[in-house]
Write an enzyme that holds these catalytic residues in place. Structure first.
Site, PDB file in Angstrom:
ATOM      1  N   GLU A   1      28.574 -15.688  16.439  1.00  0.00           N
ATOM      2  CA  GLU A   1      29.263 -14.379  16.429  1.00  0.00           C
ATOM      3  C   GLU A   1      29.100 -13.667  17.774  1.00  0.00           C
ATOM      4  O   GLU A   1      29.999 -12.974  18.229  1.00  0.00           O
ATOM      5  CB  GLU A   1      28.720 -13.492  15.302  1.00  0.00           C
ATOM      6  CG  GLU A   1      29.132 -13.932  13.903  1.00  0.00           C
ATOM      7  CD  GLU A   1      30.582 -13.588  13.565  1.00  0.00           C
ATOM      8  OE1 GLU A   1      31.031 -12.480  13.863  1.00  0.00           O
ATOM      9  OE2 GLU A   1      31.269 -14.470  12.988  1.00  0.00           O
TER      10      GLU A   1
ATOM     11  N   ASP B   1      36.273 -14.302   5.421  1.00  0.00           N
ATOM     12  CA  ASP B   1      34.940 -14.761   5.864  1.00  0.00           C
ATOM     13  C   ASP B   1      34.137 -13.562   6.346  1.00  0.00           C
ATOM     14  O   ASP B   1      34.690 -12.494   6.610  1.00  0.00           O
ATOM     15  CB  ASP B   1      35.049 -15.793   6.995  1.00  0.00           C
ATOM     16  CG  ASP B   1      33.678 -16.366   7.392  1.00  0.00           C
ATOM     17  OD1 ASP B   1      32.852 -16.616   6.491  1.00  0.00           O
ATOM     18  OD2 ASP B   1      33.413 -16.529   8.595  1.00  0.00           O
ATOM     19  N   SER B   2      32.837 -13.765   6.459  1.00  0.00           N
ATOM     20  CA  SER B   2      31.974 -12.707   6.983  1.00  0.00           C
ATOM     21  C   SER B   2      32.280 -12.435   8.454  1.00  0.00           C
ATOM     22  O   SER B   2      31.910 -11.397   8.981  1.00  0.00           O
ATOM     23  CB  SER B   2      30.513 -13.117   6.849  1.00  0.00           C
ATOM     24  OG  SER B   2      30.296 -14.287   7.615  1.00  0.00           O
TER      25      SER B   2
ATOM     26  N   CYS C   1      28.596 -24.325   6.028  1.00  0.00           N
ATOM     27  CA  CYS C   1      28.882 -22.967   6.502  1.00  0.00           C
ATOM     28  C   CYS C   1      30.101 -23.115   7.389  1.00  0.00           C
ATOM     29  O   CYS C   1      30.149 -24.021   8.242  1.00  0.00           O
ATOM     30  CB  CYS C   1      27.696 -22.422   7.304  1.00  0.00           C
ATOM     31  SG  CYS C   1      28.085 -20.906   8.215  1.00  0.00           S
TER      32      CYS C   1
ATOM     33  N   HIS D   1      31.114 -21.513   9.813  1.00  0.00           N
ATOM     34  CA  HIS D   1      30.894 -21.346  11.257  1.00  0.00           C
ATOM     35  C   HIS D   1      30.512 -22.679  11.915  1.00  0.00           C
ATOM     36  O   HIS D   1      30.727 -22.850  13.115  1.00  0.00           O
ATOM     37  CB  HIS D   1      29.762 -20.347  11.524  1.00  0.00           C
ATOM     38  CG  HIS D   1      30.144 -18.903  11.380  1.00  0.00           C
ATOM     39  ND1 HIS D   1      30.437 -18.327  10.177  1.00  0.00           N
ATOM     40  CD2 HIS D   1      30.254 -17.903  12.320  1.00  0.00           C
ATOM     41  CE1 HIS D   1      30.708 -17.041  10.369  1.00  0.00           C
ATOM     42  NE2 HIS D   1      30.607 -16.766  11.649  1.00  0.00           N
TER      43      HIS D   1
ATOM     44  N   CYS E   1      33.984 -18.918   3.135  1.00  0.00           N
ATOM     45  CA  CYS E   1      32.607 -18.538   3.444  1.00  0.00           C
ATOM     46  C   CYS E   1      31.737 -19.124   2.347  1.00  0.00           C
ATOM     47  O   CYS E   1      31.874 -18.742   1.173  1.00  0.00           O
ATOM     48  CB  CYS E   1      32.513 -17.011   3.457  1.00  0.00           C
ATOM     49  SG  CYS E   1      30.845 -16.393   3.708  1.00  0.00           S
TER      50      CYS E   1
HETATM   51  N1  DGL Z   1      30.651 -18.622   7.554  1.00  0.00           N
HETATM   52  C1  DGL Z   1      29.926 -18.212   6.406  1.00  0.00           C
HETATM   53  C2  DGL Z   1      29.514 -19.357   5.545  1.00  0.00           C
HETATM   54  O1  DGL Z   1      30.307 -20.271   5.393  1.00  0.00           O
HETATM   55  C3  DGL Z   1      28.965 -17.085   6.502  1.00  0.00           C
HETATM   56  C4  DGL Z   1      27.897 -17.083   7.475  1.00  0.00           C
HETATM   57  C5  DGL Z   1      27.138 -15.785   7.479  1.00  0.00           C
HETATM   58  O2  DGL Z   1      27.759 -14.722   7.561  1.00  0.00           O
HETATM   59  O3  DGL Z   1      25.899 -15.856   7.439  1.00  0.00           O
HETATM   60  O4  DGL Z   1      28.463 -19.391   4.966  1.00  0.00           O
END
Ligand code: DGL
Length: 270
Positions: free
Chosen positions: A162, A7-8, A194, A196, A70
């Site tokens: 984050e 993931d990012s 997402c 997150h 992600c």
């Molecule tokens: N958690 C990620 C997603 O599912 C990335 C969010 C990001 O880095 O902007 O899109």
């Protein structure tokens, strides 16, 4: 015997947690590109370059199969990676398809023509890059007809998570839900597109109201991975240890991860 989870940043931990519960015997190597998060405001070329670098690191850690936990990377980079970059003996899978199969009441691998499904009005909450890619609508159109999708790009939410600023994240979620409701007053279902966002799932549910079914990916992806590995056990790679790797500051990322998962997580430098 390791599977990689990319993931990012911290969001993929929601998927890691579900996979660890579903497949406790499989070592998992997590890669969080925290130094470059958020991806959601980057260009597709940039997301592709960062995602391939992270996945390369997971291959080097003994993972033959990597889950892009992600949506932004799955939407902006996965198809290009699968077409021209992934080596023949490796696999990289995304997180959209299990979610869309659940939404459209399909089993894995059901490639029958699109059909009507129970859900008619779907609110999609995702990063600006995922919304811009229209990948969700494309995958849905392959499987369902007559589903109206309204997408809300949730700027700022990933940065706030984050940074560990959950008060700001909550305020932003509520304002994005309000904005969505102005476009689609009565969704039947909402997709947290997402990884997150499950960290804020209770806020989404509360703001949307209890009548809206909220789909979030972690358990769906874990189930789909378990199914995949039962059919392709050889894709469990040669790695034998679980690891948490980050491009960010390991101490800071470990603290946030421990706070989110409510268990001790120790990241090391990627
Ligand atoms: N958690 C990620 C997603 O599912 C990335 C969010 C990001 O880095 O902007 O899109």
């Amino acid at each position: 015997m390791a599977v990689g989870i990319f993931d990012s940043g911290l969001g993929g931990l929601t998927v890691l947690d579900a996979v660890a519960r579903r497949l406790p015997e499989v070592p998992l190597v997590y890669f969080g590109d925290n130094a470059h998060a958020p991806y959601g405001v980057r260009t597709a070329d940039d997301i592709y370059a960062l995602t391939t670098a992270g996945v390369e690191r997971l291959f080097a850690a003994g993972c033959d199969l990597v889950i892009l936990a992600c949506n932004t990377a799955s939407a902006a980079a996965l198809r290009r990676m699968q077409e021209s970059w992934v080596p023949r003996d490796k696999r990289v899978l995304g997180v959209f398809v299990p979610l869309i199969e659940a939404l459209t009441e399909r089993q894995w691998g059901d490639n029958s023509p699109p059909r009507e499904v129970a859900i008619k009005h779907v609110a999609l909450f995702a990063t600006p890059a995922t919304v811009a890619s229209r990948a969700f609508q494309r995958e849905l159109a392959f499987r369902a007809i007559g589903v109206d999708v309204e997408a809300q790009a949730c700027g700022g939410v990933v940065d706030a998570i984050e940074d560990g600023d959950l008060i700001l994240a909550e305020a932003l979620v509520r304002s994005h839900v309000d904005a969505l409701r102005r476009k689609m007053p009565a969704p039947d279902a909402a997709v947290l597109g997402c990884t997150h966002y499950p960290l804020m799932e209770e806020v989404f549910q509360d703001a949307l109201g209890q009548d809206v079914k909220v789909f979030s990916q972690a358990d769906l992806v874990a189930e789909s991975l378990a199914d995949y590995l039962s059919r392709r056990p050889q894709m469990i790679g040669p790695g034998t240890v679980s690891q948490f790797l980050t491009t960010g500051n390991p101490a800071q990322v470990s603290n946030r991860a421990t706070q989110f998962l409510r268990r001790k997580i120790a990241f090391e430098a990627a």
